[in-house]
Design a protein around this motif. Structure first.
Motif, PDB file in Angstrom:
ATOM      1  N   ASN A 142       0.827  -1.211   0.000  1.00 32.60           N
ATOM      2  CA  ASN A 142       0.000   0.000   0.000  1.00 32.60           C
ATOM      3  C   ASN A 142       0.861   1.261   0.000  1.00 32.60           C
ATOM      4  O   ASN A 142       0.603   2.210   0.738  1.00 32.60           O
ATOM      5  CB  ASN A 142      -0.937   0.009   1.216  1.00 32.60           C
ATOM      6  N   ARG A 143       1.897   1.248  -0.842  1.00 31.12           N
ATOM      7  CA  ARG A 143       2.817   2.378  -0.846  1.00 31.12           C
ATOM      8  C   ARG A 143       2.131   3.661  -1.306  1.00 31.12           C
ATOM      9  O   ARG A 143       2.384   4.734  -0.764  1.00 31.12           O
ATOM     10  CB  ARG A 143       4.021   2.075  -1.736  1.00 31.12           C
ATOM     11  N   SER A 144       1.251   3.575  -2.296  1.00 31.92           N
ATOM     12  CA  SER A 144       0.568   4.773  -2.786  1.00 31.92           C
ATOM     13  C   SER A 144      -0.318   5.381  -1.706  1.00 31.92           C
ATOM     14  O   SER A 144      -0.366   6.607  -1.544  1.00 31.92           O
ATOM     15  CB  SER A 144      -0.266   4.434  -4.023  1.00 31.92           C
ATOM     16  N   GLN A 145      -1.013   4.534  -0.958  1.00 31.10           N
ATOM     17  CA  GLN A 145      -1.836   5.045   0.144  1.00 31.10           C
ATOM     18  C   GLN A 145      -0.970   5.681   1.222  1.00 31.10           C
ATOM     19  O   GLN A 145      -1.321   6.731   1.781  1.00 31.10           O
ATOM     20  CB  GLN A 145      -2.673   3.906   0.730  1.00 31.10           C
ATOM     21  N   LEU A 146       0.170   5.073   1.527  1.00 33.34           N
ATOM     22  CA  LEU A 146       1.086   5.630   2.522  1.00 33.34           C
ATOM     23  C   LEU A 146       1.601   6.993   2.070  1.00 33.34           C
ATOM     24  O   LEU A 146       1.680   7.941   2.870  1.00 33.34           O
ATOM     25  CB  LEU A 146       2.242   4.658   2.758  1.00 33.34           C
ATOM     26  N   ILE A 147       1.938   7.128   0.785  1.00 34.02           N
ATOM     27  CA  ILE A 147       2.424   8.405   0.261  1.00 34.02           C
ATOM     28  C   ILE A 147       1.350   9.481   0.395  1.00 34.02           C
ATOM     29  O   ILE A 147       1.631  10.619   0.798  1.00 34.02           O
ATOM     30  CB  ILE A 147       2.865   8.236  -1.202  1.00 34.02           C
ATOM     31  N   SER A 148       0.103   9.139   0.061  1.00 34.38           N
ATOM     32  CA  SER A 148      -0.993  10.114   0.174  1.00 34.38           C
ATOM     33  C   SER A 148      -1.184  10.559   1.618  1.00 34.38           C
ATOM     34  O   SER A 148      -1.394  11.752   1.893  1.00 34.38           O
ATOM     35  CB  SER A 148      -2.282   9.501  -0.373  1.00 34.38           C
ATOM     36  N   ALA A 157       0.949  20.065   8.720  1.00 28.12           N
ATOM     37  CA  ALA A 157       1.990  20.490   9.657  1.00 28.12           C
ATOM     38  C   ALA A 157       2.684  21.771   9.221  1.00 28.12           C
ATOM     39  O   ALA A 157       3.087  22.586  10.059  1.00 28.12           O
ATOM     40  CB  ALA A 157       3.016  19.365   9.834  1.00 28.12           C
ATOM     41  N   VAL A 158       2.848  21.988   7.911  1.00 30.39           N
ATOM     42  CA  VAL A 158       3.600  23.146   7.421  1.00 30.39           C
ATOM     43  C   VAL A 158       2.692  24.276   6.946  1.00 30.39           C
ATOM     44  O   VAL A 158       3.172  25.234   6.334  1.00 30.39           O
ATOM     45  CB  VAL A 158       4.552  22.722   6.281  1.00 30.39           C
ATOM     46  N   ASP A 159       1.399  24.156   7.204  1.00 31.46           N
ATOM     47  CA  ASP A 159       0.473  25.188   6.725  1.00 31.46           C
ATOM     48  C   ASP A 159       0.801  26.557   7.323  1.00 31.46           C
ATOM     49  O   ASP A 159       0.654  27.592   6.654  1.00 31.46           O
ATOM     50  CB  ASP A 159      -0.967  24.783   7.066  1.00 31.46           C
ATOM     51  N   ASN A 160       1.240  26.606   8.579  1.00 38.29           N
ATOM     52  CA  ASN A 160       1.560  27.889   9.224  1.00 38.29           C
ATOM     53  C   ASN A 160       2.844  28.518   8.695  1.00 38.29           C
ATOM     54  O   ASN A 160       3.160  29.657   9.054  1.00 38.29           O
ATOM     55  CB  ASN A 160       1.678  27.697  10.741  1.00 38.29           C
ATOM     56  N   TRP A 161       3.574  27.798   7.861  1.00 42.06           N
ATOM     57  CA  TRP A 161       4.816  28.348   7.316  1.00 42.06           C
ATOM     58  C   TRP A 161       4.625  28.915   5.910  1.00 42.06           C
ATOM     59  O   TRP A 161       5.607  29.300   5.273  1.00 42.06           O
ATOM     60  CB  TRP A 161       5.894  27.259   7.266  1.00 42.06           C
ATOM     61  N   GLY A 162       3.396  28.925   5.421  1.00 38.91           N
ATOM     62  CA  GLY A 162       3.138  29.474   4.091  1.00 38.91           C
ATOM     63  C   GLY A 162       3.678  28.604   2.968  1.00 38.91           C
ATOM     64  O   GLY A 162       4.091  29.113   1.931  1.00 38.91           O
ATOM     65  N   ILE A 163       3.661  27.296   3.183  1.00 40.36           N
ATOM     66  CA  ILE A 163       4.252  26.358   2.225  1.00 40.36           C
ATOM     67  C   ILE A 163       3.172  25.418   1.716  1.00 40.36           C
ATOM     68  O   ILE A 163       2.296  24.981   2.454  1.00 40.36           O
ATOM     69  CB  ILE A 163       5.383  25.557   2.898  1.00 40.36           C
ATOM     70  N   GLU A 164       3.260  25.079   0.450  1.00 34.63           N
ATOM     71  CA  GLU A 164       2.382  24.079  -0.168  1.00 34.63           C
ATOM     72  C   GLU A 164       3.230  22.883  -0.589  1.00 34.63           C
ATOM     73  O   GLU A 164       4.159  23.019  -1.375  1.00 34.63           O
ATOM     74  CB  GLU A 164       1.663  24.663  -1.387  1.00 34.63           C
ATOM     75  N   VAL A 165       2.905  21.714  -0.057  1.00 37.15           N
ATOM     76  CA  VAL A 165       3.600  20.481  -0.430  1.00 37.15           C
ATOM     77  C   VAL A 165       2.946  19.951  -1.706  1.00 37.15           C
ATOM     78  O   VAL A 165       1.776  19.581  -1.711  1.00 37.15           O
ATOM     79  CB  VAL A 165       3.532  19.439   0.696  1.00 37.15           C
ATOM     80  N   THR A 166       3.707  19.926  -2.778  1.00 38.39           N
ATOM     81  CA  THR A 166       3.160  19.501  -4.068  1.00 38.39           C
ATOM     82  C   THR A 166       3.273  18.002  -4.297  1.00 38.39           C
ATOM     83  O   THR A 166       2.391  17.387  -4.897  1.00 38.39           O
ATOM     84  CB  THR A 166       3.859  20.245  -5.211  1.00 38.39           C
ATOM     85  N   ARG A 167       4.339  17.404  -3.822  1.00 42.36           N
ATOM     86  CA  ARG A 167       4.547  15.962  -4.006  1.00 42.36           C
ATOM     87  C   ARG A 167       5.337  15.406  -2.834  1.00 42.36           C
ATOM     88  O   ARG A 167       6.187  16.091  -2.265  1.00 42.36           O
ATOM     89  CB  ARG A 167       5.301  15.661  -5.301  1.00 42.36           C
ATOM     90  N   ALA A 168       5.030  14.156  -2.502  1.00 39.04           N
ATOM     91  CA  ALA A 168       5.821  13.413  -1.519  1.00 39.04           C
ATOM     92  C   ALA A 168       6.022  12.008  -2.065  1.00 39.04           C
ATOM     93  O   ALA A 168       5.059  11.356  -2.491  1.00 39.04           O
ATOM     94  CB  ALA A 168       5.115  13.372  -0.163  1.00 39.04           C
ATOM     95  N   GLU A 169       7.258  11.550  -2.096  1.00 45.52           N
ATOM     96  CA  GLU A 169       7.568  10.264  -2.698  1.00 45.52           C
ATOM     97  C   GLU A 169       8.351   9.390  -1.719  1.00 45.52           C
ATOM     98  O   GLU A 169       9.214   9.883  -0.988  1.00 45.52           O
ATOM     99  CB  GLU A 169       8.401  10.442  -3.976  1.00 45.52           C
ATOM    100  N   ILE A 170       8.003   8.097  -1.703  1.00 46.05           N
ATOM    101  CA  ILE A 170       8.810   7.087  -1.014  1.00 46.05           C
ATOM    102  C   ILE A 170       9.616   6.367  -2.088  1.00 46.05           C
ATOM    103  O   ILE A 170       9.080   5.600  -2.881  1.00 46.05           O
ATOM    104  CB  ILE A 170       7.921   6.107  -0.233  1.00 46.05           C
TER     105      ILE A 170
END
Length: 296
Positions: A142-148, A157-170
């Motif tokens: 279930n790697r795709s589910q884990l990545i999501s 977690a980083v919303d207060n820093w004005g950052i948008e996470v576009t992609r996360a990869e394992i």
């Protein structure tokens, strides 16, 4: 030329020149051109004044100062590797990579000092927490589910820093050598079990087919016997009817026919054969041939 007039003229021109130079400096300091890939953070007396977007912007000269030039292009964190323990107590080494971009520079500038290090630390903690909720097989399948899940958690977690996470990869999930050896043994055992099951199913199917064949043969044999019995019954009925219609002569005719058929069968055998018959039998066969001749 009057020296006083020359001095007055020079002084007036110098003032105009200084005024023109001041206007040029004010225009130069008041107009800011921001590239498409950047946003500029403006401060006035050390406090946040505004954020300048791409294009031409006007600020108050000498009061407003551009303190930070922030790139809004998508960035990639260096590939990070962290250890994690699954729910079934297996130590794994996970390689991750995160892509992000700054969407609110004022938050990034004033709320976090080293944004890359902060995101990397956050991702490492989230990866360990999420993998700790899953078994090793679930991590692999279930790697795709884990990545999501990791991406959504990092975004919160980083919303207060004005950052948008576009992609996360394992990128990879590595195991220690002992765990790999154990998994290999388990895989070989599973393959052997499947082979035994397949072989047992084959033997079972062969037995079932053999039983079906025997049952079919028995049914056909029973059917043949039933047909033979029906034929004999029919023949018996015909004989009985003939006896009823023609009396004893019809019965003698049938007996004579059977005797002749038996003699023909003995004579048709292979090899040299000697048949010894009593005199009464010869007389009976003679009578049978006469009756057959007469019947014909």
């Amino acid at each position: 030329m009057d020296p006083d007039f020359f001095n007055d003229f020079l002084s007036a021109n110098l003032i105009y020149l200084l005024l023109a130079l001041l206007v040029v400096v004010i225009i130069f300091r008041g107009i800011k051109i921001v590239p498409q890939s950047e946003q500029h953070v403006v401060e006035r007396f050390g406090r946040l004044r505004s954020v300048l977007g791409p294009g031409i912007n006007i600020i108050v000269p000498f009061l407003d100062v551009v303190r930070h030039r922030i790139s809004i292009l998508e960035r990639q964190l260096p590939t990070a590797s962290q250890d994690a323990i699954t729910r079934d107590n297996v130590l794994v080494q996970v390689e991750t990579s995160v892509f992000y971009r700054i969407v609110q520079p004022e938050k990034t500038v004033y709320r976090i000092r080293d944004v890359d290090a902060a995101i990397a630390t956050t991702v490492a903690g989230i990866v360990r927490a999420e993998i700790g909720k899953m078994d090793l097989d679930e991590v692999q399948s279930n790697r795709s589910q884990l990545i999501s899940t990791i991406k959504a958690t990092v975004e919160d977690a980083v919303d207060n820093w004005g950052i948008e996470v576009t992609r996360a990869e394992i990128l990879d999930v590595n195991l220690d050598q002992a765990t790999r050896d154990a998994m290999l043994q388990q895989l070989n055992a599973e393959r052997a079990r499947r082979a035994h099951v397949t072989e047992a199913e084959g033997r079972k199917r062969a037995v079932e087919l053999n039983a079906d064949a025997e049952l079919y043969a028995a049914e056909q044999s029973a059917k043949a016997r039933r047909i033979e019995a029906e034929a004999e019954a029919f023949a018996t009925g015909v004989v009985a009817k003939a006896i009823a219609d023609h009396g004893l002569e019809a019965a003698r005719y049938q007996v004579a026919l059977k005797q002749v058929e038996a003699l023909n069968a003995l004579g048709a055998g292979t090899g040299k054969q000697t048949i010894v018959l009593p005199a009464q039998a010869l007389e009976a066969f003679g009578d049978a041939f006469k009756m057959l001749k007469g019947g014909a």
